[in-house]
Design a protein around this motif. Structure first.
Motif, PDB file in Angstrom:
ATOM      1  N   LEU A 329      12.956  14.699   6.201  1.00  0.00           N
ATOM      2  CA  LEU A 329      12.239  14.848   4.942  1.00  0.00           C
ATOM      3  C   LEU A 329      12.917  14.100   3.802  1.00  0.00           C
ATOM      4  O   LEU A 329      12.237  13.527   2.936  1.00  0.00           O
ATOM      5  CB  LEU A 329      12.123  16.334   4.583  1.00  0.00           C
ATOM      6  CG  LEU A 329      11.110  17.158   5.381  1.00  0.00           C
ATOM      7  CD1 LEU A 329      11.214  18.630   4.999  1.00  0.00           C
ATOM      8  CD2 LEU A 329       9.698  16.653   5.131  1.00  0.00           C
ATOM      9  N   ASN A 330      14.259  14.098   3.785  1.00  0.00           N
ATOM     10  CA  ASN A 330      14.970  13.436   2.687  1.00  0.00           C
ATOM     11  C   ASN A 330      15.107  11.936   2.884  1.00  0.00           C
ATOM     12  O   ASN A 330      15.792  11.272   2.118  1.00  0.00           O
ATOM     13  CB  ASN A 330      16.342  14.068   2.479  1.00  0.00           C
ATOM     14  CG  ASN A 330      17.240  13.940   3.707  1.00  0.00           C
ATOM     15  OD1 ASN A 330      16.838  13.377   4.740  1.00  0.00           O
ATOM     16  ND2 ASN A 330      18.455  14.474   3.614  1.00  0.00           N
ATOM     17  N   GLU A 331      14.435  11.398   3.912  1.00  0.00           N
ATOM     18  CA  GLU A 331      14.515   9.961   4.170  1.00  0.00           C
ATOM     19  C   GLU A 331      13.194   9.237   3.948  1.00  0.00           C
ATOM     20  O   GLU A 331      13.059   8.070   4.316  1.00  0.00           O
ATOM     21  CB  GLU A 331      15.026   9.718   5.594  1.00  0.00           C
ATOM     22  CG  GLU A 331      16.472  10.182   5.784  1.00  0.00           C
ATOM     23  CD  GLU A 331      17.006   9.894   7.187  1.00  0.00           C
ATOM     24  OE1 GLU A 331      16.311   9.204   7.963  1.00  0.00           O
ATOM     25  OE2 GLU A 331      18.111  10.370   7.505  1.00  0.00           O
ATOM     26  N   PHE A 332      12.222   9.920   3.329  1.00  0.00           N
ATOM     27  CA  PHE A 332      11.015   9.209   2.896  1.00  0.00           C
ATOM     28  C   PHE A 332      11.406   8.150   1.878  1.00  0.00           C
ATOM     29  O   PHE A 332      12.207   8.408   0.978  1.00  0.00           O
ATOM     30  CB  PHE A 332      10.003  10.170   2.273  1.00  0.00           C
ATOM     31  CG  PHE A 332       9.205  10.958   3.276  1.00  0.00           C
ATOM     32  CD1 PHE A 332       8.412  10.328   4.225  1.00  0.00           C
ATOM     33  CD2 PHE A 332       9.236  12.341   3.258  1.00  0.00           C
ATOM     34  CE1 PHE A 332       7.670  11.058   5.143  1.00  0.00           C
ATOM     35  CE2 PHE A 332       8.495  13.083   4.174  1.00  0.00           C
ATOM     36  CZ  PHE A 332       7.711  12.433   5.116  1.00  0.00           C
ATOM     37  N   SER A 333      10.819   6.950   2.000  1.00  0.00           N
ATOM     38  CA  SER A 333      11.189   5.851   1.105  1.00  0.00           C
ATOM     39  C   SER A 333       9.940   5.140   0.606  1.00  0.00           C
ATOM     40  O   SER A 333       8.989   4.916   1.367  1.00  0.00           O
ATOM     41  CB  SER A 333      12.084   4.854   1.843  1.00  0.00           C
ATOM     42  OG  SER A 333      12.326   3.705   1.055  1.00  0.00           O
ATOM     43  N   TRP A 334       9.971   4.775  -0.686  1.00  0.00           N
ATOM     44  CA  TRP A 334       8.842   4.041  -1.265  1.00  0.00           C
ATOM     45  C   TRP A 334       8.601   2.725  -0.540  1.00  0.00           C
ATOM     46  O   TRP A 334       7.455   2.298  -0.382  1.00  0.00           O
ATOM     47  CB  TRP A 334       9.100   3.770  -2.749  1.00  0.00           C
ATOM     48  CG  TRP A 334       9.025   4.988  -3.612  1.00  0.00           C
ATOM     49  CD1 TRP A 334      10.071   5.713  -4.096  1.00  0.00           C
ATOM     50  CD2 TRP A 334       7.843   5.644  -4.088  1.00  0.00           C
ATOM     51  NE1 TRP A 334       9.620   6.778  -4.842  1.00  0.00           N
ATOM     52  CE2 TRP A 334       8.260   6.757  -4.862  1.00  0.00           C
ATOM     53  CE3 TRP A 334       6.489   5.386  -3.947  1.00  0.00           C
ATOM     54  CZ2 TRP A 334       7.351   7.604  -5.485  1.00  0.00           C
ATOM     55  CZ3 TRP A 334       5.567   6.241  -4.560  1.00  0.00           C
ATOM     56  CH2 TRP A 334       6.012   7.326  -5.313  1.00  0.00           C
ATOM     57  N   LYS A 335       9.652   2.082  -0.079  1.00  0.00           N
ATOM     58  CA  LYS A 335       9.486   0.762   0.552  1.00  0.00           C
ATOM     59  C   LYS A 335       8.790   0.839   1.899  1.00  0.00           C
ATOM     60  O   LYS A 335       8.340  -0.180   2.421  1.00  0.00           O
ATOM     61  CB  LYS A 335      10.844   0.070   0.695  1.00  0.00           C
ATOM     62  CG  LYS A 335      11.768   0.708   1.729  1.00  0.00           C
ATOM     63  CD  LYS A 335      13.070  -0.078   1.857  1.00  0.00           C
ATOM     64  CE  LYS A 335      13.984   0.519   2.927  1.00  0.00           C
ATOM     65  NZ  LYS A 335      15.240  -0.262   3.069  1.00  0.00           N
ATOM     66  N   HIS A 336       8.700   2.042   2.455  1.00  0.00           N
ATOM     67  CA  HIS A 336       8.068   2.208   3.763  1.00  0.00           C
ATOM     68  C   HIS A 336       6.614   2.676   3.672  1.00  0.00           C
ATOM     69  O   HIS A 336       5.986   2.928   4.702  1.00  0.00           O
ATOM     70  CB  HIS A 336       8.863   3.189   4.616  1.00  0.00           C
ATOM     71  CG  HIS A 336      10.222   2.690   4.975  1.00  0.00           C
ATOM     72  ND1 HIS A 336      11.319   3.531   5.110  1.00  0.00           N
ATOM     73  CD2 HIS A 336      10.679   1.432   5.228  1.00  0.00           C
ATOM     74  CE1 HIS A 336      12.380   2.810   5.427  1.00  0.00           C
ATOM     75  NE2 HIS A 336      12.019   1.545   5.501  1.00  0.00           N
ATOM     76  N   ILE A 337       6.086   2.808   2.456  1.00  0.00           N
ATOM     77  CA  ILE A 337       4.699   3.226   2.293  1.00  0.00           C
ATOM     78  C   ILE A 337       3.772   2.114   2.776  1.00  0.00           C
ATOM     79  O   ILE A 337       3.930   0.946   2.397  1.00  0.00           O
ATOM     80  CB  ILE A 337       4.397   3.581   0.831  1.00  0.00           C
ATOM     81  CG1 ILE A 337       5.193   4.823   0.416  1.00  0.00           C
ATOM     82  CG2 ILE A 337       2.902   3.831   0.630  1.00  0.00           C
ATOM     83  CD1 ILE A 337       5.011   5.207  -1.033  1.00  0.00           C
ATOM     84  N   ARG A 338       2.827   2.456   3.620  1.00  0.00           N
ATOM     85  CA  ARG A 338       1.866   1.495   4.164  1.00  0.00           C
ATOM     86  C   ARG A 338       0.493   1.759   3.545  1.00  0.00           C
ATOM     87  O   ARG A 338      -0.014   2.876   3.606  1.00  0.00           O
ATOM     88  CB  ARG A 338       1.770   1.616   5.679  1.00  0.00           C
ATOM     89  CG  ARG A 338       3.122   1.614   6.391  1.00  0.00           C
ATOM     90  CD  ARG A 338       3.821   0.287   6.272  1.00  0.00           C
ATOM     91  NE  ARG A 338       5.173   0.349   6.853  1.00  0.00           N
ATOM     92  CZ  ARG A 338       6.004  -0.675   6.892  1.00  0.00           C
ATOM     93  NH1 ARG A 338       5.644  -1.845   6.377  1.00  0.00           N
ATOM     94  NH2 ARG A 338       7.204  -0.544   7.436  1.00  0.00           N
TER      95      ARG A 338
END
Length: 378
Positions: A329-338
């Motif tokens: 959960l704490n590793e969601f990243s904006w750069k990985h949004i598709r």
């Protein structure tokens, strides 16, 4: 690799609808007229069956039939519209499957049965696990797949339901096939076959009257499932699922809708039960499982014209979505949004029950995906 390409013969023939009023139509026109005409009175059950055609490189041509049964408890129009959808197919590569989805409301909403069943021998494309997997040359996992998921919910106050949930998933007769001349993928957990039974509970708020075409309403679900060897599972893990959908009419014909969806898993999760991005419901345009991991958050919004002002049966939609996967959960990243987005056509199959067929084209940076189903995506 894109999603399967669907083509509905009846939808393609829909422009001929105006010609059906001609005297003494031929048998082909009579058959089409019978299939697309809604002659049942309000409250009475309605049933339709129609052919489908699909193509994808991993299956070749796919032929099938879709069917839809609509009814209201005790034939009372004050009760919510229940639906049972079935889809069966066979491909030129000897692959086959049966899908069944149900949303059944009892009299005065005392009971709500919400579930899906899948049985298929069908290849699963595997791109790896994580938010940065390569989209080139996926592995192919050929297997028999069985899914049985059902929620049996009891109304506790108006529009609020609670009850047990069971989820059984099995992969067997599996083979893990690396891309030709390439062995870059490690076999994921469960790729040699897996069987898991989960038990849990769901809390659902639902004030929708028509599940397949929501003009106005809110659906919210939070559920918990535990899988453990003592229940007969091969692996021990658990998951929390969140699904919130809201629809708002902008006028008599138009609807603005949005959905927030999340899967949050922990433990030894087999690859086929990880959170999967893509498919016919959310993140249209991505192959189901193009990105997968233990956690996913997704959001989509859609504007629907049902139908267009110039037509009695033809409508359309535009939609946009974004999603992200992560191992924690704490590793969601904006750069990985598709992101994804697309457009769709609608055909009013049941005028008296306000049910449309949908043909959607979803676009991503990796190409388009085509989808044909009865009822809206959410």
């Amino acid at each position: 690799m894109n999603s399967r390409y669907f083509c509905l013969l009846l939808l393609l023939l829909a422009p001929l609808d105006a010609a059906f009023s001609q005297e003494k139509p031929g048998w082909i026109k009579r058959a089409i007229q019978k299939a697309i005409s809604d002659t049942t009175s309000p409250g009475k059950p309605s049933f339709r069956i129609y052919p489908t055609l699909a193509y994808s490189p991993e299956t070749s041509f796919e032929f099938g039939f879709s069917s839809l049964l609509l009814f209201q408890a005790k034939n009372d129009t004050l009760n919510r519209l229940s639906e049972i959808q079935a889809f069966t197919f066979i491909t030129l590569e000897a692959q086959y499957g049966i899908w069944l989805d149900n949303a059944i409301y009892g009299d005065q909403d005392k009971w709500f049965f919400l579930g899906r069943t899948r049985f298929q021998r069908f290849p699963l494309l595997y791109y790896g696990i994580g938010p940065e997997t390569s989209g080139h040359e996926p592995a192919l996992i050929d297997a028999n797949y069985l899914l049985l998921r059902q929620r049996v919910l009891r109304k506790i106050v108006p529009n609020l339901f609670v009850g047990p949930e069971v989820d059984y998933q099995q992969l067997y007769n599996t083979s893990f096939n690396q891309p030709e001349g390439n062995h870059e993928y490690e076999a994921p957990l469960g790729s040699d076959g897996t069987r898991n039974l989960g038990l849990g509970a769901a809390l659902v708020y639902d004030n929708r009257h028509n599940v397949l075409n929501v003009r106005k309403g809110l659906f919210g679900e939070i559920s918990f499932l535990q899988y453990a060897p003592k229940l007969g599972s091969d692996y021990k893990f658990y998951g929390v699922n969140l699904d919130i959908r809201s629809s708002h009419p902008t006028n008599a014909r138009n609807v603005l809708a949005w959905q927030l969806y999340g899967n949050f898993l922990s433990g030894n999760v087999p690859f086929n039960q990880l959170a999967l991005m893509g498919g016919e419901m959310i993140m249209r345009g991505y192959y189901s499982g193009r990105y997968r991991d233990k956690n996913m958050l997704a959001f989509q919004t859609e504007h629907r014209w049902l139908p267009f002002r110039f037509s009695k049966r033809i409508g359309g939609t535009v939609f946009a979505a974004a999603a992200v996967v992560a191992p924690k959960l704490n590793e969601f990243s904006w750069k990985h949004i598709r992101p994804s987005g697309g457009v769709g056509l609608r055909y009013l199959l049941f005028p008296k029950k306000d049910i449309f067929l949908r043909l959607d084209v979803g676009f991503t940076k990796e190409g388009p995906g085509f989808y044909l189903f009865t009822g809206e995506a959410f």
